[in-house]
Design a protein around this motif. Structure first.
Motif, mmCIF file in Angstrom:
data_model
loop_
_atom_site.group_PDB
_atom_site.id
_atom_site.type_symbol
_atom_site.label_atom_id
_atom_site.label_comp_id
_atom_site.label_asym_id
_atom_site.label_seq_id
_atom_site.Cartn_x
_atom_site.Cartn_y
_atom_site.Cartn_z
ATOM 1 N N GLY A 163 37.433 39.651 35.365
ATOM 2 C CA GLY A 163 36.192 40.411 35.439
ATOM 3 C C GLY A 163 35.321 40.122 36.649
ATOM 4 N N ALA A 164 35.821 39.365 37.639
ATOM 5 C CA ALA A 164 34.992 39.007 38.796
ATOM 6 C C ALA A 164 34.547 40.234 39.585
ATOM 7 C CB ALA A 164 35.739 38.041 39.713
ATOM 8 N N LYS A 178 19.087 31.860 32.117
ATOM 9 C CA LYS A 178 19.782 32.799 31.246
ATOM 10 C C LYS A 178 21.167 33.012 31.844
ATOM 11 C CE LYS A 178 15.425 35.253 30.445
ATOM 12 N NZ LYS A 178 14.719 36.535 30.640
ATOM 13 N N CYS A 179 22.189 32.799 31.054
ATOM 14 C CA CYS A 179 23.549 32.847 31.591
ATOM 15 C C CYS A 179 24.439 33.747 30.733
ATOM 16 C CB CYS A 179 24.159 31.448 31.638
ATOM 17 S SG CYS A 179 23.244 30.269 32.674
ATOM 18 N N ALA A 180 25.263 34.524 31.409
ATOM 19 C CA ALA A 180 26.279 35.345 30.749
ATOM 20 C C ALA A 180 27.618 35.047 31.404
ATOM 21 C CB ALA A 180 25.942 36.827 30.857
ATOM 22 N N VAL A 181 28.650 34.912 30.591
ATOM 23 C CA VAL A 181 29.982 34.596 31.088
ATOM 24 C C VAL A 181 30.950 35.675 30.629
ATOM 25 C CG1 VAL A 181 31.863 32.920 31.102
ATOM 26 C CG2 VAL A 181 29.490 32.123 31.033
ATOM 27 N N VAL A 182 31.599 36.332 31.576
ATOM 28 C CA VAL A 182 32.611 37.343 31.268
ATOM 29 C C VAL A 182 33.920 36.624 30.948
ATOM 30 C CG1 VAL A 182 33.862 39.356 32.125
ATOM 31 C CG2 VAL A 182 31.489 38.962 32.840
ATOM 32 N N VAL A 183 34.529 36.966 29.835
ATOM 33 C CA VAL A 183 35.782 36.325 29.433
ATOM 34 C C VAL A 183 36.828 37.392 29.133
ATOM 35 C CG1 VAL A 183 34.759 34.188 28.576
ATOM 36 C CG2 VAL A 183 34.944 36.135 27.047
ATOM 37 N N ARG A 184 38.058 37.092 29.487
ATOM 38 C CA ARG A 184 39.166 38.017 29.250
ATOM 39 C C ARG A 184 40.195 37.348 28.350
ATOM 40 N NH1 ARG A 184 42.998 40.979 33.878
ATOM 41 N NH2 ARG A 184 43.969 42.492 32.449
ATOM 42 N N SER A 185 40.910 38.137 27.579
ATOM 43 C CA SER A 185 41.985 37.597 26.757
ATOM 44 C C SER A 185 42.916 36.749 27.614
ATOM 45 C CB SER A 185 42.793 38.739 26.140
ATOM 46 O OG SER A 185 44.104 38.314 25.843
ATOM 47 N N PRO A 186 43.122 35.481 27.265
ATOM 48 C CA PRO A 186 44.023 34.638 28.059
ATOM 49 C C PRO A 186 45.437 35.186 28.148
ATOM 50 C CG PRO A 186 42.662 33.294 26.624
ATOM 51 C CD PRO A 186 42.444 34.724 26.202
ATOM 52 N N LEU A 187 45.893 35.890 27.094
ATOM 53 C CA LEU A 187 47.219 36.503 27.134
ATOM 54 C C LEU A 187 47.271 37.547 28.250
ATOM 55 C CD1 LEU A 187 49.279 37.786 24.110
ATOM 56 C CD2 LEU A 187 48.904 39.244 26.081
#
Length: 306
Positions: A52-53, A114-123
């Motif tokens: 998601g970068a 205030k922090c938000a972190v985009v995460v993607r399914s590791p699979l």
């Protein structure tokens, strides 16, 4: 997105159970995150390569009115926004300065940000990283001749190759005709973990961090981010986020994990689940990305996204 998250959680849970037999785990202390900060709002948006970068950069540039400038910054670059972020953005003023920001300290509860972190399914990300590295000639240093490696072989390279201080170093494609040019920076950019160790190891200390699964970016996730943190990020109509949700249809073909990359590419990158028919390989991959799995599962269970 909810249905997709439920499906992924089931897969991840099975992989986690199977992965307990494996001691192989990538070191999340060296996770390479792309962080954009807005010091006026004391807001940080965190993402990773293949996690998601690009979308995160475009969302922040739209917030600042810099998206068009970023997209036209370097016409020769595959993704001009990344070049703009590294070369131009720091020169535009203190509002955008990353220097001095510490994700683990400033995003911690009580850290003032205030922090938000985009995460993607590791699979998904494991296969996407493999595709990117092979497609763009980012060839692992261990065996630079393996430009047509299968997914299984690629994962074995990650398991077997270490250098002092960093578990992984890559041959980075620097626009030379040959990919066999060693970039002196050790990097986790595309195949390393997406989650910093602090987020995985101390969830209670980072309970105020908003975890944004990639599947929800254009499906209500940004509205929830605004409700939770009070930070408005407007959707970018022409940012490609649909591929995080819409997947290639499942295939009945043989296990894709052993196909050479040229064949994977010829098939136009088939459904990622086909790379994990071998339960032992799936367990090994998810053991390697154990911390990413835990954080992604937490993100999918978040009440804010229900």
């Amino acid at each position: 997105a909810a249905e997709r998250s439920t499906e992924m959680l089931s897969i991840l849970a099975l992989a986690l159970c199977a992965s307990r037999a494996s001691s192989f785990s990538l070191d999340n202390a060296y996770a390479k995150n792309e962080v954009l900060v807005d010091r006026d709002a004391k807001f940080a948006l965190v993402a990773s390569a293949k996690g998601g970068a690009t979308v995160a950069s475009q969302l922040m540039f739209r917030r600042w009115g810099l998206l068009e400038a970023a997209r036209s910054f370097d016409p020769t670059a595959a993704i001009p926004e990344h070049v703009f972020r590294h070369r131009r953005l720091p020169k535009l003023g203190p509002r955008y300065q990353l220097q001095g920001f510490d994700l683990c300290a400033d995003c911690r509860r009580g850290g003032g940000w205030k922090c938000a972190v985009v995460v993607r399914s590791p699979l998904d990300r494991a296969v996407s990283s493999y595709v990117h590295v092979l497609r763009y000639n980012v060839v692992p240093q261990l065996e630079p001749s393996r430009a047509d490696a299968s997914f299984r072989e690629f994962h074995a390279l990650l398991r077997n190759f270490t250098v002092p201080g960093y578990p992984y170093r890559t041959m980075m494609y620097l626009h030379e005709p040959s990919a066999n040019v060693l970039h002196e920076r050790a990097t986790w950019a595309h195949a390393g973990p997406q989650t910093r160790a602090c987020l995985a190891d101390s969830p209670a200390d980072y309970a105020d961090v908003f975890l944004l699964p990639t599947e929800t970016i254009d499906r209500g996730g940004l509205d929830q981010l605004f409700r939770r943190l009070g930070v408005r990020l407007a959707p970018v109509a022409d940012v490609p986020t649909r591929h995080y949700v819409a997947k290639a249809p499942p295939t009945n073909a043989a296990d894709l994990a052993d196909l050479p990359f040229s064949e994977v590419r010829r098939r136009r990158y088939p459904a990622y689940d086909g790379f994990f028919r071998d339960e032992a390989l799936a367990a090994d991959v998810f053991a390697a990305y154990r911390a990413d799995v835990a954080v992604y599962a937490r993100a999918c269970r978040s009440p804010a996204l229900r």
